[in-house]
Design a protein around this motif. Structure first.
Motif, PDB file in Angstrom:
ATOM      1  N   SER A 175       0.829  -1.205   0.000  1.00 53.20           N
ATOM      2  CA  SER A 175       0.000   0.000   0.000  1.00 53.20           C
ATOM      3  C   SER A 175       0.864   1.256   0.000  1.00 53.20           C
ATOM      4  CB  SER A 175      -0.937  -0.002   1.211  1.00 53.20           C
ATOM      5  OG  SER A 175      -0.209   0.022   2.429  1.00 53.20           O
ATOM      6  N   GLN A 176       1.999   1.219   0.713  1.00 56.08           N
ATOM      7  CA  GLN A 176       2.903   2.370   0.730  1.00 56.08           C
ATOM      8  C   GLN A 176       3.556   2.559  -0.639  1.00 56.08           C
ATOM      9  OE1 GLN A 176       3.368   4.575   3.064  1.00 56.08           O
ATOM     10  NE2 GLN A 176       2.156   3.619   4.666  1.00 56.08           N
ATOM     11  N   ALA A 177       3.877   1.447  -1.295  1.00 54.22           N
ATOM     12  CA  ALA A 177       4.505   1.540  -2.617  1.00 54.22           C
ATOM     13  C   ALA A 177       3.518   2.030  -3.671  1.00 54.22           C
ATOM     14  CB  ALA A 177       5.077   0.182  -3.024  1.00 54.22           C
ATOM     15  N   GLY A 178       2.210   1.842  -3.418  1.00 51.64           N
ATOM     16  CA  GLY A 178       1.212   2.312  -4.363  1.00 51.64           C
ATOM     17  C   GLY A 178       1.307   1.644  -5.709  1.00 51.64           C
ATOM     18  N   SER A 179       1.686   0.374  -5.705  1.00 54.43           N
ATOM     19  CA  SER A 179       1.913  -0.333  -6.966  1.00 54.43           C
ATOM     20  C   SER A 179       0.898  -1.454  -7.127  1.00 54.43           C
ATOM     21  CB  SER A 179       3.327  -0.904  -6.986  1.00 54.43           C
ATOM     22  OG  SER A 179       3.496  -1.798  -8.058  1.00 54.43           O
ATOM     23  N   GLN A 180       0.638  -1.818  -8.377  1.00 50.29           N
ATOM     24  CA  GLN A 180      -0.222  -2.949  -8.676  1.00 50.29           C
ATOM     25  C   GLN A 180       0.581  -4.237  -8.850  1.00 50.29           C
ATOM     26  OE1 GLN A 180      -3.727  -3.033  -8.748  1.00 50.29           O
ATOM     27  NE2 GLN A 180      -3.306  -1.089  -7.739  1.00 50.29           N
ATOM     28  N   THR A 181       1.853  -4.200  -8.464  1.00 47.14           N
ATOM     29  CA  THR A 181       2.679  -5.410  -8.505  1.00 47.14           C
ATOM     30  C   THR A 181       2.124  -6.442  -7.536  1.00 47.14           C
ATOM     31  OG1 THR A 181       4.650  -4.141  -9.068  1.00 47.14           O
ATOM     32  CG2 THR A 181       4.990  -6.333  -8.152  1.00 47.14           C
ATOM     33  N   LYS A 182       1.988  -7.674  -7.994  1.00 48.43           N
ATOM     34  CA  LYS A 182       1.476  -8.746  -7.146  1.00 48.43           C
ATOM     35  C   LYS A 182       2.622  -9.419  -6.404  1.00 48.43           C
ATOM     36  CE  LYS A 182      -2.670  -9.930  -9.823  1.00 48.43           C
ATOM     37  NZ  LYS A 182      -3.395 -11.015 -10.527  1.00 48.43           N
ATOM     38  N   VAL A 183       2.425  -9.659  -5.124  1.00 51.56           N
ATOM     39  CA  VAL A 183       3.395 -10.393  -4.317  1.00 51.56           C
ATOM     40  C   VAL A 183       2.773 -11.730  -3.963  1.00 51.56           C
ATOM     41  CG1 VAL A 183       4.697 -10.466  -2.174  1.00 51.56           C
ATOM     42  CG2 VAL A 183       4.465  -8.314  -3.402  1.00 51.56           C
ATOM     43  N   LYS A 184       3.495 -12.827  -4.311  1.00 52.45           N
ATOM     44  CA  LYS A 184       2.989 -14.167  -4.069  1.00 52.45           C
ATOM     45  C   LYS A 184       4.004 -14.954  -3.248  1.00 52.45           C
ATOM     46  CE  LYS A 184       0.552 -14.213  -8.520  1.00 52.45           C
ATOM     47  NZ  LYS A 184       0.359 -14.935  -9.800  1.00 52.45           N
ATOM     48  N   PHE A 185       3.513 -15.907  -2.474  1.00 51.95           N
ATOM     49  CA  PHE A 185       4.359 -16.795  -1.677  1.00 51.95           C
ATOM     50  C   PHE A 185       4.091 -18.226  -2.141  1.00 51.95           C
ATOM     51  CE2 PHE A 185       3.372 -13.042   0.770  1.00 51.95           C
ATOM     52  CZ  PHE A 185       4.588 -12.672   1.318  1.00 51.95           C
ATOM     53  N   GLN A 186       5.119 -18.832  -2.723  1.00 52.03           N
ATOM     54  CA  GLN A 186       4.946 -20.186  -3.248  1.00 52.03           C
ATOM     55  C   GLN A 186       6.305 -20.839  -3.426  1.00 52.03           C
ATOM     56  OE1 GLN A 186       3.208 -20.488  -7.169  1.00 52.03           O
ATOM     57  NE2 GLN A 186       2.546 -22.583  -6.849  1.00 52.03           N
ATOM     58  N   GLY A 187       6.401 -22.126  -3.090  1.00 51.96           N
ATOM     59  CA  GLY A 187       7.624 -22.878  -3.315  1.00 51.96           C
ATOM     60  C   GLY A 187       8.772 -22.389  -2.458  1.00 51.96           C
ATOM     61  N   ASP A 188       9.996 -22.486  -2.997  1.00 56.01           N
ATOM     62  CA  ASP A 188      11.172 -22.099  -2.229  1.00 56.01           C
ATOM     63  C   ASP A 188      12.119 -21.229  -3.039  1.00 56.01           C
ATOM     64  OD1 ASP A 188      12.210 -23.866  -4.038  1.00 56.01           O
ATOM     65  OD2 ASP A 188      12.541 -25.486  -2.605  1.00 56.01           O
ATOM     66  N   LYS A 189      11.663 -20.659  -4.147  1.00 58.36           N
ATOM     67  CA  LYS A 189      12.510 -19.829  -4.990  1.00 58.36           C
ATOM     68  C   LYS A 189      12.069 -18.371  -4.931  1.00 58.36           C
ATOM     69  CE  LYS A 189      14.869 -23.336  -6.630  1.00 58.36           C
ATOM     70  NZ  LYS A 189      16.281 -23.552  -6.243  1.00 58.36           N
ATOM     71  N   VAL A 190      12.982 -17.493  -5.354  1.00 53.44           N
ATOM     72  CA  VAL A 190      12.679 -16.073  -5.481  1.00 53.44           C
ATOM     73  C   VAL A 190      12.680 -15.734  -6.961  1.00 53.44           C
ATOM     74  CG1 VAL A 190      13.390 -13.732  -4.906  1.00 53.44           C
ATOM     75  CG2 VAL A 190      13.770 -15.577  -3.264  1.00 53.44           C
ATOM     76  N   CYS A 191      11.569 -15.192  -7.451  1.00 59.98           N
ATOM     77  CA  CYS A 191      11.455 -14.842  -8.863  1.00 59.98           C
ATOM     78  C   CYS A 191      10.846 -13.456  -8.984  1.00 59.98           C
ATOM     79  CB  CYS A 191      10.583 -15.841  -9.631  1.00 59.98           C
ATOM     80  SG  CYS A 191      11.171 -17.549  -9.548  1.00 59.98           S
ATOM     81  N   VAL A 192      11.288 -12.720 -10.006  1.00 61.72           N
ATOM     82  CA  VAL A 192      10.736 -11.408 -10.287  1.00 61.72           C
ATOM     83  C   VAL A 192      10.304 -11.381 -11.748  1.00 61.72           C
ATOM     84  CG1 VAL A 192      11.167  -8.932 -10.395  1.00 61.72           C
ATOM     85  CG2 VAL A 192      12.193 -10.286  -8.566  1.00 61.72           C
ATOM     86  N   TYR A 193       9.030 -11.096 -11.962  1.00 63.02           N
ATOM     87  CA  TYR A 193       8.496 -10.953 -13.304  1.00 63.02           C
ATOM     88  C   TYR A 193       7.994  -9.523 -13.466  1.00 63.02           C
ATOM     89  CZ  TYR A 193       8.306 -16.036 -12.764  1.00 63.02           C
ATOM     90  OH  TYR A 193       8.612 -17.346 -12.509  1.00 63.02           O
ATOM     91  N   ASP A 194       7.546  -9.198 -14.646  1.00 71.54           N
ATOM     92  CA  ASP A 194       6.976  -7.886 -14.888  1.00 71.54           C
ATOM     93  C   ASP A 194       5.616  -7.802 -14.186  1.00 71.54           C
ATOM     94  OD1 ASP A 194       6.423  -5.376 -15.798  1.00 71.54           O
ATOM     95  OD2 ASP A 194       5.913  -5.979 -17.842  1.00 71.54           O
TER      96      ASP A 194
END
Length: 610
Positions: free
Chosen positions: A15-34
């Motif tokens: 909410s502070q970032a004011g972004s529509q970027t989705k944050v998901k928690f799954q598996g054991d890896k770190v990934c960044v997509y558009d």
């Protein structure tokens, strides 16, 4: 750290970032997509340091998406030199974070702790490149004054090995208003023009394993050094080389033409201090490993060849699909990576170093669940009229032998619709200590494909009820959604035969005033939703805890035993059926079920919390 607190922290960060970027928690890896960041599921129960680092990394990733380096994208001006690449990445991190904090002031609270940890880790790592470390601490100190102590420490080390003039020059470039690429080029020029490191550090640096300078030079190498004297070099180089010969790359195995030296101009092009040069070949890289990078004699080569080879930074977004894995061909020696931690200069690198050993920490019951923080849309939720009276009654609620209910003091909800949930008093009137507020409910809304026509009404009633209950009563309400991902299976003729169930998707609604960004789809993993809600309540300090499930049909698998076990442990579970099929489903899967069809959802919600 409690899962509820972790989710709240990330919800606040988004909410502070004011972004529509989705944050998901799954598996054991770190990934960044558009537009999407995926973090390991074990983070939902991690310690505060890991959560702070992941929050800072996520905010940093969002800052790059919101404020990209348009110049680098348009001109493809990112340098190819390994050292210049890392310096470019560090400077661009500071640029994006500065833009983010200037536009969204609350994000500093998430970026600063992570960057303090990054600077501390880089200073403590013996393999850190001093040039990159200086750029890192100096650029981040401009944004975060709390790094002043680290800045002073690095300054002292840098001046001791190089010069105060060079340090001040780098700081001046970083404080200027030029672009990231221009800053990188200017700093690389300063480094290239500077004098070689002072001899005070040479003794300690010359003992590193694998240094060609550890052994005494052979007669052949001395002879070849004489042959490589740069007669045609510039005046500044010739003055330095008039006092001592410049070492050359030793001949290849077996001697021959490969060991012959080329013109002086070619040998200068192979020096690592020249920014903007084309990428060196494998042969030139091999010769550079044994050749003194600053033109000093063999004794100096022992110290300078120890200088660690800078690592190539992770690509923006983490590779082809955003997976933050180190590149195999980044020019870095990974042979002893199991014994030593590579120096991290960006939050992405630090996250990899920190989380690399945590892949087996995924919590139980989370292996087949994906948790998503749902972004709010621009559509506001209109309060259901049936809750207006409830709002007034909650405001006037009193607990036994007390005055008006005070939010957060463990007072009861006692109205015509909501009898005493937890009065904070025993039946005889004696006071009873209560930790936290009086009740904590998790409302889970079925968002499977069959809810398409019912989703808007269901969300409106559920969110308005939760909002009024939280604002007027002494109660906390969490709202989640659930559905199951799937894939269609086809027979040999290509005809769809059935849907194969995949992971369950739990959505966290972090804004009760606006509709979440979600569309009904998939199957109905009610059991997983109840399990997740129970985890949210597991460490809750509230005296009364309950789960309310709103659904319109049969679940993927029966879960009556699950509900019975939870109720034995003090967690109430209610099933609210929205349709005839939903009513039949909740009758056989819940011990407490309510008919919420025929627009009776509001009444059913009040009955469940009564």
């Amino acid at each position: 750290m409690e899962m509820k607190k972790v989710l709240n922290a990330f919800s606040l960060g988004l909410s502070q970032a004011g972004s529509q970027t989705k944050v998901k928690f799954q598996g054991d890896k770190v990934c960044v997509y558009d537009g999407e960041i995926v973090l390991p599921s074990w983070l939902l129960s991690a310690g505060i340091e890991d959560v702070e680092l992941a929050l800072g990394f996520s905010t940093n990733a969002i800052s790059h998406q919101l404020f990209p380096d348009t110049e680098a994208q348009g001109k493809n001006s990112q340098p190819v030199n390994a050292l210049a690449q890392i310096i470019w990445a560090v400077i661009d991190d500071a640029r994006a974070e500065g833009s983010m904090m200037a536009d969204r002031h609350g994000t500093k609270a998430f970026l600063e702790p992570a960057n303090k940890k990054l600077a501390q880790e880089a200073m403590e790592n013996e393999g850190s490149n001093l040039h990159v470390l200086t750029v890192l601490v100096a650029s981040k100190n401009i944004l975060y004054p709390s790094l002043e102590d680290g800045f002073s420490t690095v300054k002292e080390r840098y001046i001791k090995q190089y010069s105060e003039e060079l340090f001040d020059g780098i700081c001046t470039v970083l404080a200027s208003e030029i672009s990231t690429s221009e800053k990188t080029e200017a700093i690389m020029n300063l480094i290239a023009e500077a004098e070689p490191p002072k001899s005070e550090n040479e003794e300690s640096e010359a003992d590193q394993p694998g240094n060609p300078g550890d052994s005494e030079p052979t007669e052949d190498s001395e002879a070849s050094q004489d042959e490589q004297s740069p007669d045609g070099s510039e005046t500044q180089d010739s003055e330095a080389n008039s006092e001592q010969p410049e070492p050359e790359a030793p001949p290849s195995e077996g001697g021959g033409e490969d060991g012959e030296t080329g013109p002086a101009e070619e040998s200068e092009a192979d020096q690592p201090g020249n920014p903007g040069d084309s990428e060196p070949t494998e042969d030139s890289e091999a010769s550079q490993d044994e050749q003194s990078p600053d033109g000093s004699e063999t004794q100096d080569s022992e110290a300078n060849s120890e200088q660690p080879e800078p690592e190539a930074p992770l690509s923006e977004g983490g590779g082809e699909e955003g997976n933050l894995e180190p590149d195999e061909e980044d020019g870095t020696d990974h042979s002893d990576s199991g014994e030593k931690t590579k120096a991290a200069y960006t939050l992405g690198d630090l996250l990899l170093n920190t989380f690399q050993s945590r892949e087996d920490e995924a919590g139980t019951d989370m292996n087949n669940i994906r948790v998503e923080l749902l972004n709010p849309t621009s559509v506001r939720v209109k309060i259901d009229k049936k809750f207006y009276d409830l709002s007034e009654q909650l405001a006037e609620s009193v607990s036994r032998k007390s005055g008006l209910a005070i939010k957060g003091k463990g007072h009861a909800l006692r109205t015509a619709c909501l009898p005493v949930a937890s009065s904070g008093m025993n039946p005889f009137g004696a006071k009873k200590l209560v930790t936290g507020e009086s009740a904590h409910f998790v409302i889970a809304a079925d968002m499977s494909g069959s809810m398409d026509m019912l989703a808007e009404k269901s969300l409106t009633t559920m969110l308005s009820f939760a909002s009024e209950l939280k604002s007027k009563g002494d109660t906390w309400v969490d709202v989640i959604t659930y559905w199951r991902n799937y894939e269609w299976l086809r027979n040999e003729m290509g005809v769809i035969t059935e849907a194969k169930p995949l992971e369950a998707v739990i959505g966290i609604v972090n804004n009760l005033d606006r509709f979440p960004d979600i569309e009904p789809d998939g199957l109905t993993p009610t059991a997983e939703a109840i399990t997740f809600a129970a985890q949210m309540l597991a460490s809750s300090p509230y005296e009364r805890r309950g789960i309310i499930v709103i659904t319109d049909g049969h679940p993927d698998e029966p879960h009556l035993n699950l509900c019975q076990n939870l109720e034995k442990n003090g967690i109430e579970v209610y099933g609210l059926g929205l349709t005839e099929a939903g009513v039949e489903a909740v009758k056989v899967n819940f011990t407490n079920y309510i008919n919420a069809s025929d627009n009776n959802l509001a009444t059913a919600l009040m009955a469940a919390t009564a």
